[in-house]
Scaffold this motif. Structure first.
Motif, PDB file in Angstrom:
ATOM      1  N   ARG A 165      11.908  -2.174  -0.202  1.00  0.00           N
ATOM      2  CA  ARG A 165      12.169  -1.672   1.144  1.00  0.00           C
ATOM      3  C   ARG A 165      11.279  -0.469   1.473  1.00  0.00           C
ATOM      4  NH1 ARG A 165      17.229   1.331   2.248  1.00  0.00           N
ATOM      5  NH2 ARG A 165      16.627   2.376   4.141  1.00  0.00           N
ATOM      6  N   VAL A 166      11.221   0.499   0.564  1.00  0.00           N
ATOM      7  CA  VAL A 166      10.461   1.720   0.848  1.00  0.00           C
ATOM      8  C   VAL A 166       8.966   1.425   0.913  1.00  0.00           C
ATOM      9  CG1 VAL A 166       9.873   4.018  -0.004  1.00  0.00           C
ATOM     10  CG2 VAL A 166      12.230   3.223  -0.114  1.00  0.00           C
ATOM     11  N   ILE A 167       8.451   0.610  -0.025  1.00  0.00           N
ATOM     12  CA  ILE A 167       7.021   0.297  -0.028  1.00  0.00           C
ATOM     13  C   ILE A 167       6.666  -0.549   1.201  1.00  0.00           C
ATOM     14  CG2 ILE A 167       5.120  -0.763  -1.334  1.00  0.00           C
ATOM     15  CD1 ILE A 167       6.221   1.675  -2.714  1.00  0.00           C
ATOM     16  N   SER A 168       7.549  -1.475   1.579  1.00  0.00           N
ATOM     17  CA  SER A 168       7.296  -2.267   2.781  1.00  0.00           C
ATOM     18  C   SER A 168       7.188  -1.368   4.003  1.00  0.00           C
ATOM     19  CB  SER A 168       8.413  -3.284   3.017  1.00  0.00           C
ATOM     20  OG  SER A 168       8.338  -4.306   2.072  1.00  0.00           O
ATOM     21  N   ALA A 169       8.100  -0.386   4.091  1.00  0.00           N
ATOM     22  CA  ALA A 169       8.068   0.532   5.234  1.00  0.00           C
ATOM     23  C   ALA A 169       6.759   1.315   5.252  1.00  0.00           C
ATOM     24  CB  ALA A 169       9.263   1.481   5.179  1.00  0.00           C
ATOM     25  N   SER A 170       6.250   1.730   4.076  1.00  0.00           N
ATOM     26  CA  SER A 170       4.983   2.460   4.032  1.00  0.00           C
ATOM     27  C   SER A 170       3.824   1.550   4.414  1.00  0.00           C
ATOM     28  CB  SER A 170       4.713   3.015   2.638  1.00  0.00           C
ATOM     29  OG  SER A 170       5.795   3.768   2.197  1.00  0.00           O
ATOM     30  N   LEU A 171       3.871   0.295   3.919  1.00  0.00           N
ATOM     31  CA  LEU A 171       2.772  -0.632   4.204  1.00  0.00           C
ATOM     32  C   LEU A 171       2.722  -1.021   5.679  1.00  0.00           C
ATOM     33  CD1 LEU A 171       2.834  -2.984   1.095  1.00  0.00           C
ATOM     34  CD2 LEU A 171       0.938  -1.538   1.817  1.00  0.00           C
ATOM     35  N   ALA A 172       3.890  -0.941   6.341  1.00  0.00           N
ATOM     36  CA  ALA A 172       3.919  -1.292   7.759  1.00  0.00           C
ATOM     37  C   ALA A 172       3.030  -0.361   8.568  1.00  0.00           C
ATOM     38  CB  ALA A 172       5.359  -1.256   8.274  1.00  0.00           C
ATOM     39  N   ASN A 173       2.830   0.866   8.075  1.00  0.00           N
ATOM     40  CA  ASN A 173       1.973   1.828   8.778  1.00  0.00           C
ATOM     41  C   ASN A 173       0.530   1.775   8.291  1.00  0.00           C
ATOM     42  OD1 ASN A 173       4.207   2.868  10.169  1.00  0.00           O
ATOM     43  ND2 ASN A 173       4.725   4.152   8.399  1.00  0.00           N
ATOM     44  N   PHE A 174       0.246   0.872   7.345  1.00  0.00           N
ATOM     45  CA  PHE A 174      -1.094   0.820   6.783  1.00  0.00           C
ATOM     46  C   PHE A 174      -1.916  -0.230   7.531  1.00  0.00           C
ATOM     47  CE2 PHE A 174      -3.954  -1.208   3.584  1.00  0.00           C
ATOM     48  CZ  PHE A 174      -4.839  -0.149   3.453  1.00  0.00           C
ATOM     49  N   ASP A 175      -3.144   0.150   7.887  1.00  0.00           N
ATOM     50  CA  ASP A 175      -4.016  -0.779   8.603  1.00  0.00           C
ATOM     51  C   ASP A 175      -4.820  -1.597   7.592  1.00  0.00           C
ATOM     52  OD1 ASP A 175      -5.642  -2.140  10.244  1.00  0.00           O
ATOM     53  OD2 ASP A 175      -6.521  -0.401  11.256  1.00  0.00           O
ATOM     54  N   PHE A 176      -4.452  -2.875   7.449  1.00  0.00           N
ATOM     55  CA  PHE A 176      -5.104  -3.710   6.442  1.00  0.00           C
ATOM     56  C   PHE A 176      -6.596  -3.924   6.728  1.00  0.00           C
ATOM     57  CE2 PHE A 176      -0.680  -4.847   5.455  1.00  0.00           C
ATOM     58  CZ  PHE A 176      -0.719  -4.688   4.087  1.00  0.00           C
ATOM     59  N   ALA A 177      -7.067  -3.530   7.953  1.00  0.00           N
ATOM     60  CA  ALA A 177      -8.492  -3.629   8.261  1.00  0.00           C
ATOM     61  C   ALA A 177      -9.305  -2.796   7.274  1.00  0.00           C
ATOM     62  CB  ALA A 177      -8.751  -3.172   9.687  1.00  0.00           C
ATOM     63  N   ALA A 178      -8.748  -1.673   6.830  1.00  0.00           N
ATOM     64  CA  ALA A 178      -9.443  -0.815   5.861  1.00  0.00           C
ATOM     65  C   ALA A 178      -9.684  -1.572   4.566  1.00  0.00           C
ATOM     66  CB  ALA A 178      -8.626   0.448   5.603  1.00  0.00           C
ATOM     67  N   GLU A 179      -8.670  -2.357   4.153  1.00  0.00           N
ATOM     68  CA  GLU A 179      -8.799  -3.143   2.934  1.00  0.00           C
ATOM     69  C   GLU A 179      -9.852  -4.238   3.124  1.00  0.00           C
ATOM     70  OE1 GLU A 179      -5.563  -5.666   2.087  1.00  0.00           O
ATOM     71  OE2 GLU A 179      -5.930  -5.714  -0.066  1.00  0.00           O
ATOM     72  N   GLU A 180      -9.793  -4.906   4.279  1.00  0.00           N
ATOM     73  CA  GLU A 180     -10.760  -5.971   4.545  1.00  0.00           C
ATOM     74  C   GLU A 180     -12.187  -5.428   4.568  1.00  0.00           C
ATOM     75  OE1 GLU A 180      -9.234  -7.911   8.078  1.00  0.00           O
ATOM     76  OE2 GLU A 180      -7.463  -8.445   6.888  1.00  0.00           O
ATOM     77  N   ALA A 181     -12.354  -4.237   5.133  1.00  0.00           N
ATOM     78  CA  ALA A 181     -13.684  -3.613   5.179  1.00  0.00           C
ATOM     79  C   ALA A 181     -14.221  -3.431   3.763  1.00  0.00           C
ATOM     80  CB  ALA A 181     -13.610  -2.274   5.899  1.00  0.00           C
ATOM     81  N   ALA A 182     -13.351  -2.905   2.859  1.00  0.00           N
ATOM     82  CA  ALA A 182     -13.778  -2.674   1.476  1.00  0.00           C
ATOM     83  C   ALA A 182     -14.161  -3.986   0.806  1.00  0.00           C
ATOM     84  CB  ALA A 182     -12.664  -1.975   0.701  1.00  0.00           C
ATOM     85  N   VAL A 183     -13.333  -5.024   1.011  1.00  0.00           N
ATOM     86  CA  VAL A 183     -13.600  -6.315   0.371  1.00  0.00           C
ATOM     87  C   VAL A 183     -14.907  -6.908   0.908  1.00  0.00           C
ATOM     88  CG1 VAL A 183     -12.778  -8.694   0.103  1.00  0.00           C
ATOM     89  CG2 VAL A 183     -11.175  -6.785  -0.114  1.00  0.00           C
ATOM     90  N   SER A 184     -15.123  -6.806   2.231  1.00  0.00           N
ATOM     91  CA  SER A 184     -16.334  -7.406   2.799  1.00  0.00           C
ATOM     92  C   SER A 184     -17.581  -6.634   2.374  1.00  0.00           C
ATOM     93  CB  SER A 184     -16.243  -7.475   4.317  1.00  0.00           C
ATOM     94  OG  SER A 184     -16.303  -6.175   4.848  1.00  0.00           O
ATOM     95  N   LEU A 185     -17.393  -5.393   1.938  1.00  0.00           N
ATOM     96  CA  LEU A 185     -18.534  -4.628   1.423  1.00  0.00           C
ATOM     97  C   LEU A 185     -18.730  -4.874  -0.069  1.00  0.00           C
ATOM     98  CD1 LEU A 185     -18.056  -1.294   3.372  1.00  0.00           C
ATOM     99  CD2 LEU A 185     -19.917  -2.938   3.657  1.00  0.00           C
ATOM    100  N   GLY A 186     -17.955  -5.780  -0.638  1.00  0.00           N
ATOM    101  CA  GLY A 186     -18.189  -6.201  -2.010  1.00  0.00           C
ATOM    102  C   GLY A 186     -17.260  -5.606  -3.049  1.00  0.00           C
ATOM    103  N   SER A 187     -16.214  -4.912  -2.630  1.00  0.00           N
ATOM    104  CA  SER A 187     -15.291  -4.320  -3.602  1.00  0.00           C
ATOM    105  C   SER A 187     -14.361  -5.405  -4.158  1.00  0.00           C
ATOM    106  CB  SER A 187     -14.488  -3.211  -2.931  1.00  0.00           C
ATOM    107  OG  SER A 187     -13.396  -2.840  -3.713  1.00  0.00           O
ATOM    108  N   PRO A 188     -14.189  -5.502  -5.487  1.00  0.00           N
ATOM    109  CA  PRO A 188     -13.282  -6.515  -6.041  1.00  0.00           C
ATOM    110  C   PRO A 188     -11.828  -6.218  -5.627  1.00  0.00           C
ATOM    111  CG  PRO A 188     -14.145  -5.070  -7.778  1.00  0.00           C
ATOM    112  CD  PRO A 188     -14.823  -4.673  -6.519  1.00  0.00           C
ATOM    113  N   PRO A 189     -10.987  -7.278  -5.512  1.00  0.00           N
ATOM    114  CA  PRO A 189      -9.630  -7.121  -4.970  1.00  0.00           C
ATOM    115  C   PRO A 189      -8.788  -6.057  -5.680  1.00  0.00           C
ATOM    116  CG  PRO A 189     -10.164  -9.435  -5.307  1.00  0.00           C
ATOM    117  CD  PRO A 189     -11.322  -8.655  -5.848  1.00  0.00           C
ATOM    118  N   LEU A 190      -8.792  -6.076  -7.029  1.00  0.00           N
ATOM    119  CA  LEU A 190      -7.951  -5.123  -7.755  1.00  0.00           C
ATOM    120  C   LEU A 190      -8.386  -3.687  -7.497  1.00  0.00           C
ATOM    121  CD1 LEU A 190      -6.947  -6.225 -11.359  1.00  0.00           C
ATOM    122  CD2 LEU A 190      -5.498  -5.432  -9.492  1.00  0.00           C
TER     123      LEU A 190
END
Lengths: 274, 262
Positions: free
Chosen positions: B148-173
């Motif tokens: 519940r708590v982590i979901s609430a924190s992730l709700a405010n997180f913009d996953f575009a930042a993660e996608e940007a990192a992945v598209s720049l070649g960063s491995p998922p982990l």
């Protein structure tokens, strides 16, 4: 691979819940259906026993009383809190959260000190000359209800503060600028909008009281046995695990039925959804 | 924003808060009493009942056991709960709706029933020893808080930042540990602390799983109260309240206390 990423990541937690919650609880249920006397025999035995019926009815009574008192106190207090400005509001919320995060044992023990035969209430009453002999307050239904209300009022206050803060201020201002008195605004605008949230809070309190153990054990003892304490006694003192499993199954069916029915009622009563 | 509130309501609120805080003040007071019985207001100030906690071996043992169980089960719940909360937010489309319900099941099933079922199936059926059985029970107890708590924190997180990192070649982990996790750090801290206090305070699950030799602090308190009515328990309660104060300070700094109202 990417298609299954969601599944892969949620698998460990899913396995833990299935292996250690769903299967063991299902096994407990199964115990009650696989007795030599026929599938429903333990349930007939439960409802044929005067003692057990009394315990079930008492548990319902205590839980209803706890819920009703907590609801009224919690809602009115939350109403005042939501209208309190600045720092005082923070202090009130802190004062409500503190008991909530303090353990059940500590909070029940506090009432043991207060309500005991030589407890604070009795010694005060005697020194004030109100009574000569101490009242028997522990191990009565009343003391269990008082301690349960103490347990659940903070939860109710916080739930209600959340509910009240989610009501748009515009609606309340509109109501009063259209000439409604504060009482009319409260009864005709705030209360209907808060009702679904209040039901959710009440369900939490009811199911919590219905399945409580530590509070009825400490303040009710053998005299005021409730479903939780009866189940413990059957499992760990009498070692009748079929009987304990039956009580467990009744407890689960009862609480889940209440949750399902009341959340549906709450959804239907939500004026914002219409 | 402030509108007048009826004086009767204010009076009621004052009474409610006396009702809420009073009993805890009484516990603190009786812990400090110099008498051999519980009394309030304290007669003579003394810290000897605090010393008495550590003089009793059963309390020393159960305090350590409770801390160990709280740490281990919270750690396990975080390790399995954070990926699950991440999956529920990030891959919502491919996961069925019932999966999020599954993780709140431990809240829906009465703790007593869970404790008894674990005793029957895990501790007795599979002969799992007391300590690991307690870890299993407490992990289930705290898992819903993590999700519940982590979901609430992730709700405010913009996953575009993660996608940007992945598209720049960063491995998922690496992306998860360098981009996602730091952004929900306060959620992780709050989840940890809420799980910890929930585990420390648990009675209903532990009461079935503790046994000869291994017990937790709340169960030891229940056992002690049935035999002795001295201020020792009041002192233990004060220690637990001090822990609550610390927990509240952390929650306030991470999530804000109003989170608990949601």
């Amino acid at each position: 691979m990417k298609k299954f990423a969601g599944w892969t990541l949620s698998t460990p937690a899913t396995l833990v819940v299935v292996a250690f919650l769903i299967l063991p609880v299902a096994a407990t249920f199964w115990t009650t259906f696989s007795t030599p006397n026929g599938p429903l025999a333990p349930y007939f035995a439960f409802f044929n026993s005067n003692l057990r019926r009394t315990v079930l009815l008492r548990t319902i009574n205590v839980s209803l009383a706890t819920t009703a008192i907590s609801l009224v106190i919690g809602f009115l207090t939350a109403y005042v809190i939501s209208r309190t400005p600045g720092w005082l509001k923070s202090i009130l919320i802190i004062a409500a959260v503190f008991p909530l995060l303090t353990g059940v044992v500590v909070r029940s023990f506090a009432w043991l000190i207060i309500l005991g035969r030589n407890g604070i209430l009795n010694t005060s009453l005697i020194s004030l000359g109100i009574t000569d002999t101490p009242f028997q307050m522990l191990y009565t239904q009343g003391s269990v209800i008082v301690a349960m209300v103490y347990l659940f009022v903070p939860l109710m206050i916080l739930t209600c503060v959340g509910v009240l803060e989610s009501i748009p201020d515009d609606l309340i201002q509109a109501s009063s600028s259209l000439g409604a008195s504060p009482t009319a605004t409260f009864l005709q605008v705030i209360l209907p909008l808060a009702t679904p949230g209040l039901i959710v809070g009440a369900v939490l309190v009811f199911t919590g009281s219905f399945t409580a153990y530590a509070t009825p054990q400490l303040l009710g003892g053998e005299q005021v046995m409730m479903m939780g304490t009866l189940m413990y006694q059957q499992a760990m003192v009498v070692f009748d695990w079929v009987s304990a499993s039956t009580i467990a199954a009744i407890m689960v069916v009862f609480t889940i039925a209440i949750v399902l029915v009341m959340t549906r009622v709450a959804r239907r009563l939500n004026p914002m959804a219409v | 924003m402030t509108r007048p509130v009826h004086p009767l309501l204010i009076a009621l609120t004052v009474l409610v808060f006396i009702f809420l805080v009073g009993p805890l003040v009484i516990v603190v007071g009786s812990a400090l009493s110099d008498t051999t019985y519980l009394t309030f207001p304290p007669q003579g100030l003394s810290l000897r009942w605090f010393e008495n906690i550590f003089a009793i071996a059963a309390f020393r043992r159960t305090i350590i056991t409770s801390l160990q169980i709280a740490f281990i089960s919270t750690a396990i719940a975080l390790v399995i709960g954070i990926p699950a909360a991440y999956a529920l937010n990030r891959h919502r489309i491919q996961l069925p709706a019932w999966l999020s319900t599954l993780f709140v099941l431990p809240v829906l099933v009465p703790e007593l029933v869970l404790g008894f079922s674990l005793l029957k199936s895990v501790a007795t059926g599979f002969q799992v020893p007391i300590f690991p059985a307690l870890i299993i029970g407490h992990t289930l107890l705290v898992l819903p808080y993590v999700v519940r708590v982590i979901s609430a924190s992730l709700a405010n997180f913009d996953f575009a930042a993660e996608e940007a990192a992945v598209s720049l070649g960063s491995p998922p982990l690496k992306t998860f540990f360098t981009i996602v996790l730091p952004n929900v750090r306060s959620g992780v801290i709050a989840a940890f602390i809420l799980c910890f206090i929930t585990s420390i305070n648990d009675v209903s699950i532990s009461i079935f799983l503790t046994g000869p030799g291994i017990s937790t602090l709340p169960i030891q308190i229940l056992a002690h109260v049935e035999q002795f009515f001295d201020p020792t328990i009041a002192s233990v309660s004060v220690l637990l309240m001090a822990l609550t104060v610390a927990v509240m300070a952390v929650v306030e700094r991470t999530l804000g206390l109003t989170f608990l109202a949601k």
